[in-house]
Design an enzyme around this catalytic site. Structure first.
Site, PDB file in Angstrom:
ATOM      1  CD1 TRP A 141     -27.136  34.766 -23.662  1.00  0.00           C
ATOM      2  CD2 TRP A 141     -28.389  35.668 -25.280  1.00  0.00           C
ATOM      3  NE1 TRP A 141     -28.313  34.048 -23.741  1.00  0.00           N
ATOM      4  CE2 TRP A 141     -29.093  34.579 -24.724  1.00  0.00           C
ATOM      5  CE3 TRP A 141     -28.982  36.395 -26.306  1.00  0.00           C
ATOM      6  CZ2 TRP A 141     -30.354  34.203 -25.162  1.00  0.00           C
ATOM      7  CZ3 TRP A 141     -30.235  36.012 -26.757  1.00  0.00           C
ATOM      8  CH2 TRP A 141     -30.913  34.942 -26.184  1.00  0.00           C
ATOM      9  CG  HIS A 142     -28.230  38.398 -29.384  1.00  0.00           C
ATOM     10  ND1 HIS A 142     -28.226  39.279 -28.330  1.00  0.00           N
ATOM     11  CD2 HIS A 142     -29.549  38.224 -29.715  1.00  0.00           C
ATOM     12  CE1 HIS A 142     -29.470  39.627 -28.036  1.00  0.00           C
ATOM     13  NE2 HIS A 142     -30.295  39.000 -28.861  1.00  0.00           N
ATOM     14  N   GLY A 143     -24.368  35.844 -30.095  1.00  0.00           N
ATOM     15  CA  GLY A 143     -23.511  35.065 -30.976  1.00  0.00           C
ATOM     16  C   GLY A 143     -22.045  35.352 -30.760  1.00  0.00           C
TER      17      GLY A 143
END
Length: 476
Positions: A319-321
């Protein structure tokens, strides 16, 4: 537009506050939604249509889910549509790049995909929309029949571009009716100022050292610089994101909204499980309620519990990257949590020495995982890990600690460590009699303002000098 900018502090916020309180009460949601759309369009006008289309689609989907006979199928389609849009903009290039790497040895012509720019805030407003649809399906909330109110829920500018992730069911009553008194405005302004000081006076200053250390070429990075830069980044990311959360909570309070806390001194945790109860609480609880528990949580035995845990933390990293670094970051946290579940808690002594040892382990664990989070590539992270243990030895380091260190950092870093460790709640508890005495005489606000005013002045001076550093979580 960012909160720590002259445009926001000197133009957008005063005009929005004035317009909001001058607007008749029945129309205030419209005024605030319009201001929030302007706020988003200021920085991302090309993706404004995408967000508006997403709002319209999810607004109608929620009503359809509430009426549908096969509600599970409808909510499945709704979640799939939102994830598809997120995937196209955030993950398509990563997936295509890895497919090409796998298929090219077999002579398959590479797929060509033009990289798409990432719309600001898409990860956050997509998760807002998904939680809204799922809560309608679960009958935890009723669909909002006012497109203005739903638009405000998605676009509310304090949380639009970098969270926290607010559940619709938690603020649905506030969307319908809320009161913003003078006490709310003053309390919100104080909380906002605290967050602004965290960002401008602490995080931005530490970012200079962190960026310098993580930019040193391979082979020129000494162990001392690596550890010093990592310490600064560890403090920077906490004060950057918790500062943003403080500002978001404070801004929302000015307009009568009560947002839940998003950070609870995670660096004071005594286990990695405790760390995730305190760090980015809105994200961790989102994954708990919408992924971990639907997968079965911890009800189906140890093996499935660990499987569910790993799924959650791999997704948290992703989700962060869309890079392997973030997946490895999630896997590292999954590994620590797995070890903590495997090792029985009664094996570890509860003495004071062991408590400090446990805390030391947690500090070292999250510091090392921040290397994966901060590094540009997996190779960069591996080289940085090597520098931390002195491999290879930097015979001619291009940067030294003495070059990075300054008198300013000599007091800033200890102050940041003390504040991150929970000095503020400790002081509130120890000085409760004094606080109660001030409350009884209605002078607590003046005392708080006396402490906060210098921070506001110095933060304003820093912003005026052009010392700008965007929020870390803007890129997610």
């Amino acid at each position: 537009m960012v909160f720590s900018s002259i445009a926001f502090l000197g133009l957008f916020l005063p005009i929005t506050l004035a317009a909001y309180f001058l607007t008749p009460r029945p129309w205030r949601n419209f005024t605030l939604a319009l201001a929030s759309i302007v706020f988003y369009a200021w920085g991302e006008p090309r993706f404004l249509i995408l967000m508006i289309v997403s709002i319209g689609v999810n607004f109608r989907l929620a009503i359809s889910i509430d009426r549908a006979k096969n509600r599970l199928r409808m909510v499945g389609w709704g979640v799939a549509i939102n994830l598809f849009i997120l995937g196209v903009f955030k993950y398509a290039a990563f997936i295509v790049g890895n497919l090409n790497a796998i298929l090219s040895p077999f002579g398959v012509a590479p797929l060509v995909l033009r990289p798409l720019p990432l719309p600001i805030g898409i990860s956050f407003y997509t998760f807002h929309a998904i939680s809204y649809l799922v809560d309608i399906y679960r009958r935890n909330a009723r669909p909002n029949r006012s497109i203005v109110d739903y638009c405000l829920y998605i676009t509310l500018f304090p949380q639009l571009v970098a969270g926290p992730i607010i559940r619709y069911k938690d603020i649905q009553s506030q969307l319908r009716a809320r009161v913003a008194r003078l006490d709310d405005v003053s309390a919100g302004a104080l909380r906002f100022t605290m967050g602004l000081a965290k960002k401008v006076l602490i995080a931005n200053q530490l970012a200079i050292v962190a960026d310098a250390g993580f930019s040193v070429p391979t082979g020129e990075l000494s162990a001392s610089v690596a550890w010093f830069s990592l310490l600064c980044y560890t403090l920077q990311i906490y004060f950057d994101f918790s500062g943003y959360s403080d500002m978001a909570i404070g801004l929302a309070r000015m307009f009568g909204f009560r947002f839940p806390e998003n950070f609870n001194y995670p660096y004071a945790a005594e286990s990695m499980q405790d760390f995730w109860r305190r760090w980015h609480i809105s994200l961790s609880t989102w994954f708990r309620d919408y992924v971990y528990i639907p997968l079965g949580g911890n009800k189906d035995g140890a093996r499935r519990t660990l499987r569910n845990l790993w799924i959650v933390f791999l997704l948290t990293g992703f989700w962060h990257g869309a890079t392997w670094n973030f997946l490895l970051w999630g896997a590292a946290h999954g590994t620590f949590l797995t070890l903590e579940k495997i090792v029985p808690s009664n094996v570890v002594s509860r003495s004071g020495v062991w408590r400090w040892a446990r805390h030391g382990y947690v500090v070292l664990a999250f510091m090392l995982t921040w290397v994966l989070f901060r590094s540009d590539t997996t190779a960069h992270a591996l080289n940085y890990f090597g520098a931390l243990v002195g491999m290879p030895t930097a015979t001619e380091p291009s940067v030294t600690v003495s070059m990075l260190f300054s008198t300013h950092l000599g007091w800033l870093i200890p102050t940041a460590v003390v504040l991150a460790a929970g000095f503020y709640p400790w002081a509130l508890e120890r000085f409760a009699p004094v606080r109660n005495w001030l409350l009884a005489r209605n002078v607590d606000g003046f005392v708080a303002a006396a402490f906060v005013a210098p921070a506001l002045i110095f933060a304003a001076m820093s912003i005026a000098l052009g010392q700008y550093n965007p929020f870390i979580y803007f890129r997610f």
